[in-house]
Scaffold this active site. Sequence first.
Site, PDB file in Angstrom:
ATOM      1  N   HIS A  20       0.831  -1.210   0.000  1.00 11.89           N
ATOM      2  CA  HIS A  20       0.000   0.000   0.000  1.00 11.89           C
ATOM      3  C   HIS A  20       0.862   1.255   0.000  1.00 11.89           C
ATOM      4  CE1 HIS A  20       1.045   0.835   4.176  1.00 11.89           C
ATOM      5  NE2 HIS A  20       0.864  -0.450   4.414  1.00 11.89           N
ATOM      6  N   GLU A  93      -2.282  -7.132   7.807  1.00 10.96           N
ATOM      7  CA  GLU A  93      -0.963  -6.975   8.421  1.00 10.96           C
ATOM      8  C   GLU A  93      -0.913  -7.658   9.786  1.00 10.96           C
ATOM      9  OE1 GLU A  93       2.089  -6.992   8.478  1.00 10.96           O
ATOM     10  OE2 GLU A  93       2.709  -4.983   7.818  1.00 10.96           O
TER      11      GLU A  93
END
Length: 212
Positions: A20, A93
């Site tokens: 990202h 994550e």
Amino acid sequence: MSTGWGAPDTAPTRLVLLRHGQTPLSVERRFAGRGDIPLTEEGHAQARAAARRLAAWPIDAVVSSPLLRATDTAARAAEALGLPVEVDGGFVETDFGAWEGLTFAEAREREPGAVDRWLADPEVGPPGGESFAEVARRVGAARGALVERHRGRTVLLVTHVTPIKLTVQQAMLAPLAALYRMHLDTACLTEVDVYSDGPMVVRSLNDTAHLD
């Protein structure tokens, strides 16, 4: 499989792994796990740059972690490719627990023993969080399921530092300690081929040619 020395036995499933874009925590090098933090203005620009580069790639599907910084990055690429975004929680994550939002130095100052144990043993997680070994099992299972869904296709997977590093580590048959020896920039691209008979081959790592 193919390692570059001969013709492949089967067409691999190609994973195009996109980290990202930049966030406020990545700028300050803070632990950013499950907190749903947004992209910065620069992060949005990075996502647009990645989308422009990927628009001409032969990508068949777009998959994203459910966290905002990943889905916002994925949305740019998906729009450029004319594809929907498939959200997969297996690629979220690491849960950094009590260290979320802290710098490494702050975590060490507060809990030096816990940090030392975390660095020494991948089965040990931050207080209230996940160990890298746990994340490795989660990401490995998610990757196996993704490859089953998209076998032989090229998949853009928009995710985070740890899932990308783990995919490379597992492809290289490296120890988990190899995670500490990799650097991934925000909005970088990494490519891994997954063959039907099991082996994986790393094609590129931390490619930032699309970024200024």
